[in-house]
Design a protein around this motif. Structure first.
Motif, PDB file in Angstrom:
ATOM      1  N   THR A 124       0.835  -1.209   0.000  1.00 28.70           N
ATOM      2  CA  THR A 124       0.000   0.000   0.000  1.00 28.70           C
ATOM      3  C   THR A 124       0.867   1.256   0.000  1.00 28.70           C
ATOM      4  N   SER A 125       1.926   1.220   0.790  1.00 24.59           N
ATOM      5  CA  SER A 125       2.814   2.384   0.870  1.00 24.59           C
ATOM      6  C   SER A 125       3.486   2.653  -0.465  1.00 24.59           C
ATOM      7  N   VAL A 126       3.980   1.585  -1.105  1.00 24.59           N
ATOM      8  CA  VAL A 126       4.660   1.751  -2.396  1.00 24.59           C
ATOM      9  C   VAL A 126       3.691   2.242  -3.461  1.00 24.59           C
ATOM     10  N   GLU A 127       2.513   1.606  -3.502  1.00 23.98           N
ATOM     11  CA  GLU A 127       1.523   2.008  -4.505  1.00 23.98           C
ATOM     12  C   GLU A 127       1.078   3.455  -4.298  1.00 23.98           C
ATOM     13  N   THR A 128       0.859   3.850  -3.059  1.00 21.00           N
ATOM     14  CA  THR A 128       0.431   5.229  -2.770  1.00 21.00           C
ATOM     15  C   THR A 128       1.503   6.234  -3.161  1.00 21.00           C
ATOM     16  N   ASP A 129       2.742   5.927  -2.782  1.00 23.72           N
ATOM     17  CA  ASP A 129       3.840   6.850  -3.100  1.00 23.72           C
ATOM     18  C   ASP A 129       4.046   6.974  -4.606  1.00 23.72           C
ATOM     19  N   LEU A 130       3.983   5.840  -5.314  1.00 13.61           N
ATOM     20  CA  LEU A 130       4.155   5.887  -6.771  1.00 13.61           C
ATOM     21  C   LEU A 130       2.999   6.625  -7.437  1.00 13.61           C
ATOM     22  N   SER A 131       1.794   6.392  -6.936  1.00  9.12           N
ATOM     23  CA  SER A 131       0.623   7.068  -7.514  1.00  9.12           C
ATOM     24  C   SER A 131       0.751   8.581  -7.358  1.00  9.12           C
ATOM     25  N   LYS A 132       1.112   9.012  -6.176  1.00 11.13           N
ATOM     26  CA  LYS A 132       1.253  10.447  -5.938  1.00 11.13           C
ATOM     27  C   LYS A 132       2.372  11.043  -6.782  1.00 11.13           C
ATOM     28  N   MET A 133       3.483  10.316  -6.892  1.00  9.99           N
ATOM     29  CA  MET A 133       4.612  10.821  -7.655  1.00  9.99           C
ATOM     30  C   MET A 133       4.258  10.954  -9.141  1.00  9.99           C
ATOM     31  N   LEU A 134       3.632   9.900  -9.699  1.00 12.22           N
ATOM     32  CA  LEU A 134       3.257   9.942 -11.111  1.00 12.22           C
ATOM     33  C   LEU A 134       2.163  10.978 -11.358  1.00 12.22           C
ATOM     34  N   HIS A 199      -8.323  12.934 -12.809  1.00 13.17           N
ATOM     35  CA  HIS A 199      -8.480  11.480 -12.902  1.00 13.17           C
ATOM     36  C   HIS A 199      -7.162  10.686 -12.923  1.00 13.17           C
ATOM     37  N   SER A 200      -6.035  11.329 -13.103  1.00 11.35           N
ATOM     38  CA  SER A 200      -4.797  10.562 -13.295  1.00 11.35           C
ATOM     39  C   SER A 200      -4.407   9.761 -12.051  1.00 11.35           C
ATOM     40  N   GLU A 201      -4.578  10.351 -10.849  1.00 10.04           N
ATOM     41  CA  GLU A 201      -4.154   9.641  -9.640  1.00 10.04           C
ATOM     42  C   GLU A 201      -4.958   8.364  -9.454  1.00 10.04           C
ATOM     43  N   GLN A 202      -6.279   8.450  -9.679  1.00  5.10           N
ATOM     44  CA  GLN A 202      -7.122   7.266  -9.540  1.00  5.10           C
ATOM     45  C   GLN A 202      -6.776   6.213 -10.588  1.00  5.10           C
ATOM     46  N   MET A 203      -6.549   6.664 -11.819  1.00  4.86           N
ATOM     47  CA  MET A 203      -6.222   5.729 -12.897  1.00  4.86           C
ATOM     48  C   MET A 203      -4.863   5.061 -12.647  1.00  4.86           C
ATOM     49  N   VAL A 204      -3.889   5.865 -12.251  1.00  5.32           N
ATOM     50  CA  VAL A 204      -2.552   5.312 -11.984  1.00  5.32           C
ATOM     51  C   VAL A 204      -2.605   4.350 -10.804  1.00  5.32           C
TER      52      VAL A 204
END
Length: 308
Positions: A124-134, A199-204
């Protein structure tokens, strides 16, 4: 003439005295463990030499080991030896070979080292951090501008190929198209940026979760297929990193762990009964030899005294 057995008395007494004195001397190295008093008066030679001087001995042993046996030069030479690096390389090779036959999924493999909750928290931490970064990168206005620019270039190419000869000369059409393209491109960039922002954060995030789930379900043997070159590169990188850590970080590591103080504290923490037992286990033959040497020396002195 009958043999006078009194001649044996001197060597016999000397041998017994030598045996007893050496045995008592060795015992006095450790015993008694605590000082003794008689009518409030301290009895000399109590406690034994080692209990009495244990703190000084512990400090001296710690300093001697850290300065001569486990100093930076010795440890670096040992840790960077061909034997040690060869063992590390063999360990990596054996691990890679075992994983090439491992039917466990990546998730099952990681579960050997992490609990389910720890693994889920990490994912969850990795996915959240990557989502926010992208998402942050995609929200940069230049992304929408670049996409809009590419779209308009493509649209113009299609319009030029399809409408040349209908509107007029190609030159006239290009002038009209360029006038229309610039405001259209700005308008398109604005809408693209809005869509990306909304929409990008949700899609990513959805994409990352989907891909991470697929990855976790892959067997280890399948993940290792065709990756011989990457495994070799990983091994080379690990060995290089190991050498760098030993070469550049060993002094700091030694300073941080303070081998001298660690050994000193460990000796001081040991019970004297354990210390005595360890010394006797290591030097039992040597200590007995010292005792019997005392008996032999006393016997020789008794013989010389009898002869004189």
């Amino acid at each position: 003439m009958a043999f006078d057995f009194t001649y044996l008395l001197g060597p016999l007494v000397g041998g017994v005295i030598g045996y007893i004195t050496n045995d008592v001397a060795i015992r006095m190295l450790f015993r008694p463990h605590q000082p003794k008093y008689l009518f409030g008066i301290h009895i000399p030679f109590t406690p034994g030499i080692i209990p009495k001087e244990r703190f000084r001995i512990a400090q001296a042993v710690g300093e001697t080991i850290s300065e001569n046996l486990m100093n930076q030069e010795v440890l670096e030479r040992s840790l960077l030896s061909d034997e040690m690096t060869g063992k590390i390389a063999d360990t990596i090779d054996r691990f890679a070979a075992s994983q090439q036959k491992n039917e466990e999924t990546l998730e099952q493999f990681i579960r050997h080292y992490l609990t389910r909750d720890e693994l889920e928290t990490m994912r969850t931490s990795v996915e959240t951090d990557l989502s926010k970064m992208l998402h942050k990168k995609l929200c940069d206005e230049s992304v929408g501008t670049k996409i809009s620019h590419k779209i308009m270039e493509r649209v113009l190419e299609k319009m030029q190929s399809g409408m040349t000869g209908i509107v007029g000369s190609t030159l006239g059409f290009n002038q009209i198209a360029e006038l229309m393209a610039e405001p259209a491109e700005h308008l398109l960039a604005k809408h693209v940026n809005e869509l990306i922002s909304q929409h990008s954060e949700q899609m990513v995030s959805h994409l990352l979760k989907s891909e991470s789930t697929k990855l976790m379900e892959q067997p280890m043997c399948r993940l290792m297929e065709g990756r011989e070159q990457q495994i070799q590169q990983l091994k080379d990188t690990a060995l290089s990193l190991y050498r760098t850590i030993i070469t550049e970080r060993l002094p700091r590591i030694l300073k941080a762990i303070n081998i001298s103080k660690m050994i000193e504290n460990r000796i001081n923490e040991m019970d004297m009964n354990d210390t005595e037992r360890i010394v006797h286990q290591v030097m039992d033959k040597e200590l007995k030899a010292v005792i019997w040497f005392g008996a032999l020396l006393g016997c020789l002195i008794g013989i010389i005294n009898t002869i004189v």
